[in-house]
Enzyme design. Structure first.
Site, PDB file in Angstrom:
ATOM      1  N   TYR A  11       0.824  -1.209   0.000  1.00  0.00           N
ATOM      2  CA  TYR A  11       0.000   0.000   0.000  1.00  0.00           C
ATOM      3  C   TYR A  11       0.859   1.261   0.000  1.00  0.00           C
ATOM      4  CZ  TYR A  11      -4.275  -2.622   0.671  1.00  0.00           C
ATOM      5  OH  TYR A  11      -5.339  -3.458   0.476  1.00  0.00           O
ATOM      6  N   VAL A  12       2.061   1.163   0.582  1.00  0.00           N
ATOM      7  CA  VAL A  12       2.942   2.332   0.618  1.00  0.00           C
ATOM      8  C   VAL A  12       3.919   2.314  -0.562  1.00  0.00           C
ATOM      9  CG1 VAL A  12       4.813   3.438   1.912  1.00  0.00           C
ATOM     10  CG2 VAL A  12       2.747   2.715   3.078  1.00  0.00           C
ATOM     11  N   ASN A  87       6.524  -4.821   5.310  1.00  0.00           N
ATOM     12  CA  ASN A  87       5.590  -4.739   6.443  1.00  0.00           C
ATOM     13  C   ASN A  87       6.323  -4.942   7.771  1.00  0.00           C
ATOM     14  OD1 ASN A  87       5.711  -6.997   4.760  1.00  0.00           O
ATOM     15  ND2 ASN A  87       4.167  -8.072   5.942  1.00  0.00           N
ATOM     16  N   PHE A 158       3.373   9.408   5.613  1.00  0.00           N
ATOM     17  CA  PHE A 158       2.178   9.875   6.327  1.00  0.00           C
ATOM     18  C   PHE A 158       0.900   9.746   5.506  1.00  0.00           C
ATOM     19  CE2 PHE A 158       5.769  12.106   8.282  1.00  0.00           C
ATOM     20  CZ  PHE A 158       5.539  11.842   9.618  1.00  0.00           C
ATOM     21  N   LEU A 217       5.539   7.513  14.812  1.00  0.00           N
ATOM     22  CA  LEU A 217       4.717   6.850  15.829  1.00  0.00           C
ATOM     23  C   LEU A 217       3.866   7.882  16.557  1.00  0.00           C
ATOM     24  CD1 LEU A 217       7.228   4.278  17.412  1.00  0.00           C
ATOM     25  CD2 LEU A 217       5.486   3.866  15.671  1.00  0.00           C
ATOM     26  N   ALA A 219       2.745  10.795  15.468  1.00  0.00           N
ATOM     27  CA  ALA A 219       1.654  11.317  14.627  1.00  0.00           C
ATOM     28  C   ALA A 219       0.471  10.347  14.641  1.00  0.00           C
ATOM     29  CB  ALA A 219       2.151  11.542  13.199  1.00  0.00           C
ATOM     30  N   LEU A 223      -3.302  11.048  16.212  1.00  0.00           N
ATOM     31  CA  LEU A 223      -4.497  10.954  15.362  1.00  0.00           C
ATOM     32  C   LEU A 223      -5.494   9.963  15.965  1.00  0.00           C
ATOM     33  CD1 LEU A 223      -2.789  10.950  11.840  1.00  0.00           C
ATOM     34  CD2 LEU A 223      -4.325  12.719  12.733  1.00  0.00           C
ATOM     35  N   CYS A 272      -2.418   0.245  10.698  1.00  0.00           N
ATOM     36  CA  CYS A 272      -1.330   0.920  11.413  1.00  0.00           C
ATOM     37  C   CYS A 272      -1.643   1.498  12.789  1.00  0.00           C
ATOM     38  CB  CYS A 272      -0.744   1.997  10.528  1.00  0.00           C
ATOM     39  SG  CYS A 272       0.085   1.268   9.102  1.00  0.00           S
ATOM     40  N   PHE A 334     -11.962  -0.770   5.957  1.00  0.00           N
ATOM     41  CA  PHE A 334     -11.784  -0.093   7.253  1.00  0.00           C
ATOM     42  C   PHE A 334     -12.098   1.389   7.171  1.00  0.00           C
ATOM     43  CE2 PHE A 334      -7.910   2.532   7.410  1.00  0.00           C
ATOM     44  CZ  PHE A 334      -7.260   2.182   6.236  1.00  0.00           C
TER      45      PHE A 334
HETATM   46  P1  NAD Z   1       1.942  -4.152   2.830  1.00  0.00           P
HETATM   47  O1  NAD Z   1       1.796  -5.393   3.599  1.00  0.00           O
HETATM   48  O2  NAD Z   1       0.831  -3.657   1.963  1.00  0.00           O
HETATM   49  O3  NAD Z   1       3.234  -4.243   1.890  1.00  0.00           O
HETATM   50  C1  NAD Z   1       4.466  -4.726   2.316  1.00  0.00           C
HETATM   51  C2  NAD Z   1       5.067  -5.543   1.166  1.00  0.00           C
HETATM   52  O4  NAD Z   1       6.401  -5.911   1.512  1.00  0.00           O
HETATM   53  C3  NAD Z   1       4.316  -6.838   0.878  1.00  0.00           C
HETATM   54  O5  NAD Z   1       3.876  -6.839  -0.465  1.00  0.00           O
HETATM   55  C4  NAD Z   1       5.358  -7.947   1.139  1.00  0.00           C
HETATM   56  O6  NAD Z   1       5.237  -9.039   0.263  1.00  0.00           O
HETATM   57  C5  NAD Z   1       6.652  -7.190   0.931  1.00  0.00           C
HETATM   58  N1  NAD Z   1       7.815  -7.797   1.575  1.00  0.00           N
HETATM   59  C6  NAD Z   1       7.931  -8.266   2.843  1.00  0.00           C
HETATM   60  N2  NAD Z   1       9.182  -8.722   3.059  1.00  0.00           N
HETATM   61  C7  NAD Z   1       9.868  -8.543   1.897  1.00  0.00           C
HETATM   62  C8  NAD Z   1      11.201  -8.818   1.478  1.00  0.00           C
HETATM   63  N3  NAD Z   1      12.087  -9.377   2.319  1.00  0.00           N
HETATM   64  N4  NAD Z   1      11.556  -8.506   0.217  1.00  0.00           N
HETATM   65  C9  NAD Z   1      10.666  -7.938  -0.634  1.00  0.00           C
HETATM   66  N5  NAD Z   1       9.396  -7.655  -0.300  1.00  0.00           N
HETATM   67  C10 NAD Z   1       9.002  -7.947   0.942  1.00  0.00           C
HETATM   68  O7  NAD Z   1       2.343  -3.027   3.883  1.00  0.00           O
HETATM   69  P2  NAD Z   1       2.099  -1.450   3.757  1.00  0.00           P
HETATM   70  O8  NAD Z   1       0.712  -1.128   4.172  1.00  0.00           O
HETATM   71  O9  NAD Z   1       2.611  -0.991   2.450  1.00  0.00           O
HETATM   72  O10 NAD Z   1       3.058  -0.939   4.932  1.00  0.00           O
HETATM   73  C11 NAD Z   1       4.455  -0.958   4.800  1.00  0.00           C
HETATM   74  C12 NAD Z   1       5.052  -0.129   5.924  1.00  0.00           C
HETATM   75  O11 NAD Z   1       4.620   1.238   5.779  1.00  0.00           O
HETATM   76  C13 NAD Z   1       4.628  -0.539   7.328  1.00  0.00           C
HETATM   77  O12 NAD Z   1       5.695  -0.332   8.202  1.00  0.00           O
HETATM   78  C14 NAD Z   1       3.500   0.420   7.663  1.00  0.00           C
HETATM   79  O13 NAD Z   1       3.402   0.638   9.044  1.00  0.00           O
HETATM   80  C15 NAD Z   1       3.957   1.681   6.971  1.00  0.00           C
HETATM   81  N6  NAD Z   1       2.874   2.604   6.582  1.00  0.00           N
HETATM   82  C16 NAD Z   1       1.724   2.131   6.025  1.00  0.00           C
HETATM   83  C17 NAD Z   1       0.731   3.038   5.608  1.00  0.00           C
HETATM   84  C18 NAD Z   1      -0.552   2.556   4.991  1.00  0.00           C
HETATM   85  O14 NAD Z   1      -1.416   3.383   4.753  1.00  0.00           O
HETATM   86  N7  NAD Z   1      -0.737   1.290   4.694  1.00  0.00           N
HETATM   87  C19 NAD Z   1       0.933   4.400   5.737  1.00  0.00           C
HETATM   88  C20 NAD Z   1       2.131   4.852   6.301  1.00  0.00           C
HETATM   89  C21 NAD Z   1       3.097   3.937   6.703  1.00  0.00           C
HETATM   90  C1  UGA Z   2      -3.525   6.670   9.037  1.00  0.00           C
HETATM   91  C2  UGA Z   2      -2.991   8.101   9.133  1.00  0.00           C
HETATM   92  O1  UGA Z   2      -4.067   9.010   8.890  1.00  0.00           O
HETATM   93  C3  UGA Z   2      -1.883   8.338   8.115  1.00  0.00           C
HETATM   94  O2  UGA Z   2      -1.343   9.641   8.276  1.00  0.00           O
HETATM   95  C4  UGA Z   2      -0.777   7.292   8.332  1.00  0.00           C
HETATM   96  O3  UGA Z   2       0.238   7.441   7.367  1.00  0.00           O
HETATM   97  C5  UGA Z   2      -1.375   5.903   8.234  1.00  0.00           C
HETATM   98  O4  UGA Z   2      -2.444   5.759   9.212  1.00  0.00           O
HETATM   99  C6  UGA Z   2      -0.386   4.818   8.543  1.00  0.00           C
HETATM  100  O5  UGA Z   2       0.606   5.051   9.180  1.00  0.00           O
HETATM  101  O6  UGA Z   2      -0.715   3.713   8.123  1.00  0.00           O
HETATM  102  P1  UGA Z   2      -5.210   5.365   7.463  1.00  0.00           P
HETATM  103  O7  UGA Z   2      -5.177   4.339   8.525  1.00  0.00           O
HETATM  104  O8  UGA Z   2      -4.976   4.947   6.059  1.00  0.00           O
HETATM  105  O9  UGA Z   2      -4.109   6.511   7.763  1.00  0.00           O
HETATM  106  O10 UGA Z   2      -6.614   6.119   7.477  1.00  0.00           O
HETATM  107  P2  UGA Z   2      -7.266   7.247   8.410  1.00  0.00           P
HETATM  108  O11 UGA Z   2      -7.934   8.227   7.540  1.00  0.00           O
HETATM  109  O12 UGA Z   2      -6.314   7.783   9.382  1.00  0.00           O
HETATM  110  O13 UGA Z   2      -8.402   6.429   9.163  1.00  0.00           O
HETATM  111  C7  UGA Z   2      -8.086   5.439  10.121  1.00  0.00           C
HETATM  112  C8  UGA Z   2      -9.358   4.923  10.752  1.00  0.00           C
HETATM  113  O14 UGA Z   2      -9.942   5.909  11.594  1.00  0.00           O
HETATM  114  C9  UGA Z   2     -10.444   4.544   9.749  1.00  0.00           C
HETATM  115  O15 UGA Z   2     -11.081   3.368  10.196  1.00  0.00           O
HETATM  116  C10 UGA Z   2     -11.378   5.722   9.775  1.00  0.00           C
HETATM  117  O16 UGA Z   2     -12.679   5.386   9.390  1.00  0.00           O
HETATM  118  C11 UGA Z   2     -11.301   6.098  11.260  1.00  0.00           C
HETATM  119  N1  UGA Z   2     -11.651   7.508  11.545  1.00  0.00           N
HETATM  120  C12 UGA Z   2     -10.932   8.523  11.014  1.00  0.00           C
HETATM  121  C13 UGA Z   2     -12.677   7.787  12.434  1.00  0.00           C
HETATM  122  O17 UGA Z   2     -13.338   6.863  12.959  1.00  0.00           O
HETATM  123  N2  UGA Z   2     -12.976   9.094  12.733  1.00  0.00           N
HETATM  124  C14 UGA Z   2     -12.285  10.135  12.200  1.00  0.00           C
HETATM  125  O18 UGA Z   2     -12.601  11.298  12.519  1.00  0.00           O
HETATM  126  C15 UGA Z   2     -11.234   9.839  11.317  1.00  0.00           C
END
Ligand code: NAD
Ligand code: UGA
Length: 457
Positions: A11-12, A87, A158, A217, A219, A223, A272, A334
Site C-alpha cells: 500500500y505504501v 511490512n 504519512f 509513531l 503522529a 491521530l 497501522c 476499514f
Molecule cells: P503491505 O503489507 O501492503 O506491503 C508490504 C510488502 O512488503 C508486501 O507486499 C510484502 O510481500 C513485501 N515484503 C515483505 N518482506 C519482503 C522482502 N524481504 N523482500 C521484498 N518484499 C518484501 O504493507 P504497507 O501497508 O505498504 O506498509 C508498509 C510499511 O509502511 C509498514 O511499516 C507500515 O506501518 C507503513 N505505513 C503504512 C501506511 C498505509 O497506509 N498502509 C501508511 C504509512 C506507513
Molecule cells: C492513518 C494516518 O491518517 C496516516 O497519516 C498514516 O500514514 C497511516 O495511518 C499509517 O501510518 O498507516 P489510514 O489508517 O490509512 O491513515 O486512514 P485514516 O484516515 O487515518 O483512518 C483510520 C481509521 O480511523 C479509519 O477506520 C477511519 O474510518 C477512522 N476515523 C478517522 C474515524 O473513525 N474518525 C475520524 O474522525 C477519522
C-alpha cells in the site's frame, strides 16, 4: 540518472514510488517484492490495491521510468538509493508478543542489501519502525568486509489510504531524518532533492534520525487518540441526549483543537493505528516509562470498547437477540475509498454477530474479496453481496460500518419496504440522514446520538 529501488510493493511502496517516478522522469524507479502475484498485478490492468487516482499515475510512469519486478538481488546491486517499505507487523511470539514490532522482515532485508551490494548506497526507512531501528540497521550494514559505506535515512510515510495519491502529491510535510555527519547530511540532501521536484521546500522537514522515527509513531498516536477521545464522548452522549456531531462542531471550532479527525464512529481500523500505538506502548515499557505506556494503551482499549459497545447496542435494541436474524452490513473496508480490510471494525462487528448466530450479509463496493479472505472459515457463514439493495432485502437490520459516500445516497424508502419490520438501522459512521430514516419508519441508532424509535411504548 539515479537508480531508486523500493523493496516492498504494498500500500505504501506502490503508490509512493509511482508518484516519485511521475515527478522525477530522469530517475529510474524500480519496485520489487517477494510476492510474485502482487508484482504481476502491478504490471497488469488490475492493480493489487484500489486507490483513487493510482491507475492514472501508474499508467503514466510504468514502462517509462517505473518498473515492477521480482528480481530483488540484481536491483539491489544496481541501486543508488533503496527505500525499504516492507511490512512491520506486531510480534506474535516471544518477548514483546502482542505489542512490539516484528522486525524479522526488516532485518532480512538489511542483510539482503548487504549481500548484494558492491557500491555504497543510501538506505531509506520508509516503513514505520521503533525509534532507534536505524542504529540496528547501520550496525548490520557496517559489518561488511567489502569496505562499503551505507547511509541510513529515515523518511516515514504519512499518507492515508483512500487519499494516498492526493496525500503524496500535496503532503502537509515530508520528513527526512539523518545523521549529522557530512556523509549523513549528503544522504539526507539526496532524498530532499527527490521530493523537491514537486514539494515546496518549506514543507520538507529535516531532523535527526531518532526524531524522524519517533515522529511517525507520535503522529499516528495523536491521530488515533483524537478518535478515541471523541468516541469516549459519544458513549456519554448516548446516555445524556447530547449529540456528538454538535459537540464535535462546538469543540472543533476552537482553533487550538481544530475540526478534523473528530468523527465519532464504530472505531478506527486500518493496518497501522493499533500496531503503531502498541509499538509505542512497548517502547515506553522497555524504557521503564510505565505511566506513559498506560496512557497510550488506553487509546487502543477505548477503540476496542467502542467496537464492542456498538454490537452490544445492536443486540439490545433488537430485543436482546439476533440469532437467526438477517443483518446487512454496509461496508467491509476499514474506511471509504479503499479495498483494505486490515483491522476493519466492520469485520470485528461481523465476527461478533456470527457468535450471536445472526445471518450476516456484507456489501461493499471494493472490499468483498479481501473480506472473504480475512474471515477465513467464518466466511462460509456469511453472504457476500455486491448490491446493497439485495443485501438489505428481508433483513431485520442494516448497519453502516464504512463511510462510503454511496451508502448515503441509496433509496432508503425502497430498502425499508424490502426489510422485515420493525426495521432497524445502525449508523456506525453517522453518514445517513437520521430524521429522514426515522420518518420512513426505521428505528434509527447512530453513534453518540439519542436513538430515534418508532415504538409507541
Ligand atoms: P503491505 O503489507 O501492503 O506491503 C508490504 C510488502 O512488503 C508486501 O507486499 C510484502 O510481500 C513485501 N515484503 C515483505 N518482506 C519482503 C522482502 N524481504 N523482500 C521484498 N518484499 C518484501 O504493507 P504497507 O501497508 O505498504 O506498509 C508498509 C510499511 O509502511 C509498514 O511499516 C507500515 O506501518 C507503513 N505505513 C503504512 C501506511 C498505509 O497506509 N498502509 C501508511 C504509512 C506507513
Ligand atoms: C492513518 C494516518 O491518517 C496516516 O497519516 C498514516 O500514514 C497511516 O495511518 C499509517 O501510518 O498507516 P489510514 O489508517 O490509512 O491513515 O486512514 P485514516 O484516515 O487515518 O483512518 C483510520 C481509521 O480511523 C479509519 O477506520 C477511519 O474510518 C477512522 N476515523 C478517522 C474515524 O473513525 N474518525 C475520524 O474522525 C477519522
Amino acid at each position: 540518472m539515479t537508480n531508486i529501488l523500493c523493496i516492498g510493493a504494498g500500500y505504501v511502496g506502490g503508490p509512493t514510488m509511482a508518484v516519485i517516478a511521475k515527478h522525477c522522469p530522469e530517475h529510474r524507479v524500480v519496485v520489487v517484492d517477494i510476492n510474485a502475484a502482487k508484482i504481476a498485478a502491478w504490471n497488469s490492468d488490475r492493480l493489487p490495491i484500489y486507490e483513487p487516482g493510482l491507475e492514472e499515475v501508474v499508467r503514466l510512469a510504468r514502462g517509462r521510468n517505473l518498473v515492477f519486478s521480482t528480481e530483488i538481488n540484481r536491483n539491489i546491486a544496481e541501486a543508488d538509493i533503496i527505500f525499504v517499505s516492507v511490512n512491520t507487523p506486531t510480534k506474535t511470539f516471544g518477548q514483546g508478543a502482542g505489542k512490539a514490532a516484528d522486525l524479522q522482515y526488516w532485518e532480512k532485508t538489511a542483510r539482503q542489501i548487504l549481500e548484494n551490494s558492491t557500491t555504497p548506497k543510501v538506505v531509506v526507512e520508509k516503513s514505520t519502525l521503533p525509534v532507534r531501528t536505524a542504529q540496528a540497521m547501520e550496525r548490520i550494514l557496517d559489518c561488511n568486509n567489502k569496505s562499503l559505506h551505507f547511509d541510513v535515512v529515515s523518511n516515514p510515510e504519512f499518507l492515508a489510504e483512500g487519499t494516498a495519491i492526493k496525500d503524496m502529491e500535496n503532503p502537509d510535510r515530508v520528513l527526512i531524518g539523518g545523521r549529522g555527519t557530512p556523509s549523513g547530511q549528503k544522504a539526507v540532501q539526496a532524498i530532499v532533492d527527490i521530493y523537491a521536484h514537486w514539494v515546496p521546500h518549506e514543507r520538507i522537514i529535516t531532523t535527526n534520525l531518532w526524531s524522524s522515527e519517533l515522529s511517525k509513531l507520535a503522529a499516528n498516536a495523536f491521530l488515533a487518540q483524537r478518535i478515541s477521545s471523541i468516541n469516549a464522548m459519544s458513549a456519554l452522549c448516548e446516555k445524556t441526549e447530547a449529540d456528538i456531531t454538535e459537540v464535535a462542531r462546538a469543540i472543533g471550532t476552537d482553533s487550538r483543537i481544530g475540526p478534523r479527525f473528530l468523527r465519532a464512529s464504530v472505531g478506527f481500523g486500518g493496518s497501522c493505528f493499533k500496531k503503531d500505538i502498541l509499538n509505542l506502548v512497548y517502547l515506553c515499557e522497555y524504557y521503564g516509562l510505565y505511566e506513559a505506556a498506560a496512557y497510550w494503551e488506553q487509546v487502543v482499549k477505548m477503540n476496542e470498547y467502542q467496537e464492542a459497545r456498538f454490537v452490544s447496542n445492536m443486540v439490545s435494541a433488537m430485543f436482546n437477540t439476533v440469532a437467526g436474524k438477517r443483518i446487512a452490513l454496509f461496508g467491509a473496508a476499514f474506511k471509504a475509498n479503499t479495498s483494505d480490510i486490515r483491522e476493519s471494525p466492520a469485520l470485528a462487528v461481523c465476527r461478533t454477530l456470527l457468535e450471536e448466530r445472526a445471518q450476516v450479509v456484507i456489501t461493499d463496493p471494493y472490499a468483498l474479496d479481501n473480506a472473504r479472505d480475512d474471515l477465513g472459515d467464518a466466511a462460509e457463514q456469511v453472504v457476500f453481496e455486491p448490491d446493497p439493495y439485495a443485501a438489505a432485502e428481508d433483513a431485520h437490520a442494516v448497519a453502516v460500518l464504512t463511510e462510503w459516500p454511496q451508502f448515503a445516497e441509496l433509496d432508503y424508502e425502497a430498502i425499508y419496504k424490502s426489510m422485515v419490520k420493525p426495521a432497524f438501522i445502525f449508523d456506525g459512521r453517522n453518514i445517513l440522514d437520521h430524521e429522514k430514516l426515522y420518518a420512513l419508519g426505521f428505528n434509527v441508532y447512530a453513534v453518540g446520538k439519542p436513538p430515534l424509535t418508532n415504538f409507541s411504548n
